[in-house]
Design a protein around this motif. Structure first.
Motif, PDB file in Angstrom:
ATOM      1  N   ARG A  91       0.828  -1.211   0.000  1.00  0.00           N
ATOM      2  CA  ARG A  91       0.000   0.000   0.000  1.00  0.00           C
ATOM      3  C   ARG A  91       0.862   1.261   0.000  1.00  0.00           C
ATOM      4  N   LEU A  92       1.925   1.246   0.785  1.00  0.00           N
ATOM      5  CA  LEU A  92       2.826   2.399   0.829  1.00  0.00           C
ATOM      6  C   LEU A  92       3.510   2.592  -0.517  1.00  0.00           C
ATOM      7  N   ASN A  93       3.886   1.488  -1.163  1.00  0.00           N
ATOM      8  CA  ASN A  93       4.483   1.579  -2.496  1.00  0.00           C
ATOM      9  C   ASN A  93       3.499   2.149  -3.505  1.00  0.00           C
ATOM     10  N   HIS A  94       2.251   1.695  -3.394  1.00  0.00           N
ATOM     11  CA  HIS A  94       1.209   2.144  -4.327  1.00  0.00           C
ATOM     12  C   HIS A  94       1.009   3.651  -4.236  1.00  0.00           C
ATOM     13  N   HIS A  95       1.060   4.177  -3.021  1.00  0.00           N
ATOM     14  CA  HIS A  95       0.864   5.621  -2.826  1.00  0.00           C
ATOM     15  C   HIS A  95       2.177   6.399  -2.889  1.00  0.00           C
ATOM     16  N   GLN A  96       3.263   5.691  -3.254  1.00  0.00           N
ATOM     17  CA  GLN A  96       4.583   6.310  -3.430  1.00  0.00           C
ATOM     18  C   GLN A  96       5.030   7.078  -2.181  1.00  0.00           C
ATOM     19  N   ILE A  97       4.824   6.434  -1.029  1.00  0.00           N
ATOM     20  CA  ILE A  97       5.267   7.017   0.230  1.00  0.00           C
ATOM     21  C   ILE A  97       6.648   6.456   0.521  1.00  0.00           C
ATOM     22  N   GLY A  98       7.644   7.080  -0.103  1.00  0.00           N
ATOM     23  CA  GLY A  98       8.997   6.558  -0.025  1.00  0.00           C
ATOM     24  C   GLY A  98       9.949   7.461   0.737  1.00  0.00           C
ATOM     25  N   GLN A  99      11.035   6.865   1.201  1.00  0.00           N
ATOM     26  CA  GLN A  99      12.037   7.572   1.996  1.00  0.00           C
ATOM     27  C   GLN A  99      12.727   8.654   1.182  1.00  0.00           C
ATOM     28  N   VAL A 100      12.919   9.814   1.813  1.00  0.00           N
ATOM     29  CA  VAL A 100      13.702  10.895   1.223  1.00  0.00           C
ATOM     30  C   VAL A 100      15.097  10.856   1.845  1.00  0.00           C
ATOM     31  N   VAL A 101      16.124  10.781   1.013  1.00  0.00           N
ATOM     32  CA  VAL A 101      17.498  10.645   1.496  1.00  0.00           C
ATOM     33  C   VAL A 101      18.209  11.982   1.422  1.00  0.00           C
ATOM     34  N   ARG A 102      18.921  12.332   2.503  1.00  0.00           N
ATOM     35  CA  ARG A 102      19.665  13.596   2.550  1.00  0.00           C
ATOM     36  C   ARG A 102      20.813  13.586   1.548  1.00  0.00           C
ATOM     37  N   ASP A 103      21.005  14.720   0.862  1.00  0.00           N
ATOM     38  CA  ASP A 103      22.091  14.829  -0.116  1.00  0.00           C
ATOM     39  C   ASP A 103      23.456  14.809   0.548  1.00  0.00           C
ATOM     40  N   ASP A 104      23.513  15.269   1.817  1.00  0.00           N
ATOM     41  CA  ASP A 104      24.803  15.344   2.508  1.00  0.00           C
ATOM     42  C   ASP A 104      25.111  14.088   3.314  1.00  0.00           C
ATOM     43  N   GLY A 105      24.287  13.059   3.162  1.00  0.00           N
ATOM     44  CA  GLY A 105      24.493  11.817   3.892  1.00  0.00           C
ATOM     45  C   GLY A 105      25.467  10.898   3.172  1.00  0.00           C
ATOM     46  N   PRO A 106      25.777   9.738   3.768  1.00  0.00           N
ATOM     47  CA  PRO A 106      26.666   8.767   3.128  1.00  0.00           C
ATOM     48  C   PRO A 106      26.130   8.342   1.767  1.00  0.00           C
ATOM     49  N   GLU A 107      27.014   8.179   0.788  1.00  0.00           N
ATOM     50  CA  GLU A 107      26.597   7.831  -0.566  1.00  0.00           C
ATOM     51  C   GLU A 107      25.892   6.486  -0.623  1.00  0.00           C
ATOM     52  N   GLY A 124      13.155   6.194  -1.922  1.00  0.00           N
ATOM     53  CA  GLY A 124      11.937   5.576  -2.434  1.00  0.00           C
ATOM     54  C   GLY A 124      11.473   4.364  -1.667  1.00  0.00           C
ATOM     55  N   THR A 125      12.322   3.844  -0.754  1.00  0.00           N
ATOM     56  CA  THR A 125      11.894   2.715   0.085  1.00  0.00           C
ATOM     57  C   THR A 125      10.713   3.150   0.949  1.00  0.00           C
ATOM     58  N   PRO A 126       9.639   2.355   1.004  1.00  0.00           N
ATOM     59  CA  PRO A 126       8.447   2.752   1.773  1.00  0.00           C
ATOM     60  C   PRO A 126       8.788   3.110   3.217  1.00  0.00           C
ATOM     61  N   THR A 127       8.246   4.208   3.681  1.00  0.00           N
ATOM     62  CA  THR A 127       8.448   4.618   5.065  1.00  0.00           C
ATOM     63  C   THR A 127       7.086   4.783   5.734  1.00  0.00           C
ATOM     64  N   MET A 128       7.059   5.343   6.921  1.00  0.00           N
ATOM     65  CA  MET A 128       5.845   5.414   7.743  1.00  0.00           C
ATOM     66  C   MET A 128       5.381   4.013   8.148  1.00  0.00           C
ATOM     67  N   GLY A 129       6.318   3.050   8.110  1.00  0.00           N
ATOM     68  CA  GLY A 129       5.990   1.680   8.494  1.00  0.00           C
ATOM     69  C   GLY A 129       5.758   1.513   9.977  1.00  0.00           C
ATOM     70  N   GLY A 130       6.013   2.571  10.739  1.00  0.00           N
ATOM     71  CA  GLY A 130       5.715   2.510  12.164  1.00  0.00           C
ATOM     72  C   GLY A 130       4.241   2.259  12.434  1.00  0.00           C
ATOM     73  N   ALA A 131       3.411   2.571  11.451  1.00  0.00           N
ATOM     74  CA  ALA A 131       1.977   2.291  11.590  1.00  0.00           C
ATOM     75  C   ALA A 131       1.743   0.795  11.787  1.00  0.00           C
TER      76      ALA A 131
END
Length: 360
Positions: free
Chosen positions: A47-63, A70-77
């Motif tokens: 369902r999260l994939n279908h609604h494109q609720i994916g992880q946003v990655v910081r540009d200054d983080g590790p490569e 794009g990995t589904p997030t909000m999985g804490g639900a």
């Protein structure tokens, strides 16, 4: 809920009395939450994939993190669903500790959901502003702390014990409210800061939560609490059911969150789990022991504070990147190595925290 049913069925068959035992219900709480997580998990991810609720990655983080975008997030639900269903099913719903734990956990989950929704769905990079996030966390923590203070049956439910010292008990009076609020809000944000690698936060949360459940059971038992010389908190044994649900839900989530993760918990999971750990420690009167067992969360938070202070005062960074787990990544440690080593450290800290019950 099933406690009420067993009360009725015991009229016809005394064997149903087994459901009155906290230990039995605690075990079934773990298994129920685990089963719910494993069964519901795939549909939540889909369902999260279908609604494109994916992880946003910081540009200054590790490569190495760029591939996580794009990995589904909000999985804490998923975690919250499992905890709530299992707790309602197996706990004694006449116990006020059960309700305060559920309400605080869900309330912090709502804060996390709003933050995640703003960031991911509404494409607002700042999400819920730090000021408002802290305000609502503090309000919920304050309400919970005042409730526990006002409903305390005696000083043993509001006094602080100090590990290693048999007769040191700190009676802080109304300061209990401020300190309790600090632990709820502090650990909520600590778990959130730690949640940066696949499975890094969830397993320590499971281990610490399980240990706090054991401590709550001991504190709620007259003989065990007297033997260990810890405060006897009437009714705290029922926290075992909630702790069991947290353990089962966490392990079920880890099934999908382990490296490489299929889903991330997001703020909705991290904020709620951290608040739950803080509140469980407060109920069982072992806040200081929580600082020991949750040492990974404490150090991760401290690394951020130290980094910010150092940069503002000197213009230099102590760590290559904060929180601390990113520092080790940038030093060349593969992500699984960082995760597993932090898990091992948590195992040792949890065992040491449990040992303090007797080392007094």
């Amino acid at each position: 809920m099933l406690v009420w049913l067993s009360d009725y069925l015991m009229r016809f068959d005394s064997n149903f009395a087994v459901l009155q035992y906290i230990t039995v219900r605690g075990i079934f709480s773990v298994l129920t939450a685990l089963f719910v997580s494993l069964m519901v998990g795939p549909s939540v991810i889909k369902r999260l994939n279908h609604h494109q609720i994916g992880q946003v990655v910081r540009d200054d983080g590790p490569e190495t993190h760029f591939s996580k975008a794009g990995t589904p997030t909000m999985g804490g639900a998923l975690i919250l669903i499992s905890i709530v269903l299992s707790t309602l099913l197996w706990s004694d719903l006449n116990n006020h500790y059960v309700w305060i734990l559920l309400l605080v956990t869900l309330s912090f989950g709502v804060i996390g959901w709003v933050d995640d929704h703003k960031k991911i769905v509404l494409k607002n990079s700042t999400g819920l502003s730090p000021r408002w996030k802290f305000f609502w966390q503090s309000m919920i923590g304050l309400i919970a702390s005042v409730f526990l203070y006002e409903t305390a049956a005696g000083l043993n439910e509001t006094s602080y014990i100090v590990p290693f010292f048999k007769d040191v008990v700190l009676e802080l009076g109304i300061l209990y409210i401020a300190i309790s609020c600090f632990f709820i809000v502090g650990f909520s944000n600590a778990v959130n800061l730690t949640d940066g690698l696949d499975g890094l936060a969830i397993l320590p949360a499971v281990m610490v939560g399980g240990a706090l459940g054991i401590i709550a059971y001991l504190a709620g038992h007259n003989e065990f609490s007297a033997y260990l010389n810890i405060p006897n908190v009437v009714g705290s044994g029922e926290v075992v059911i909630f702790a069991g649900a947290l353990v089962g839900a966490g392990m079920g989530f880890l099934w999908f969150n382990t490296y490489p993760a299929q889903i991330f918990m997001g703020d909705v999971g991290a904020l709620s789990l951290g608040a739950a750990l803080g509140l469980m420690a407060i109920v069982s009167r072992h806040e200081i022991v929580l600082l020991i067992m949750g040492g990974v969360f404490v150090v991760e938070t401290a690394s951020v504070i130290i980094q910010v202070i150092s940069f503002k005062l000197t213009g230099r960074r102590i760590f290559r990147m904060a929180p601390l787990h990113h520092h080790f990544e940038l030093k060349g440690w593969p992500e699984p190595r960082v995760i597993v080593r932090f898990w091992i450290i948590t195992v040792m800290l949890v065992l040491f925290g449990l040992a303090t019950l007797k080392l007094r």
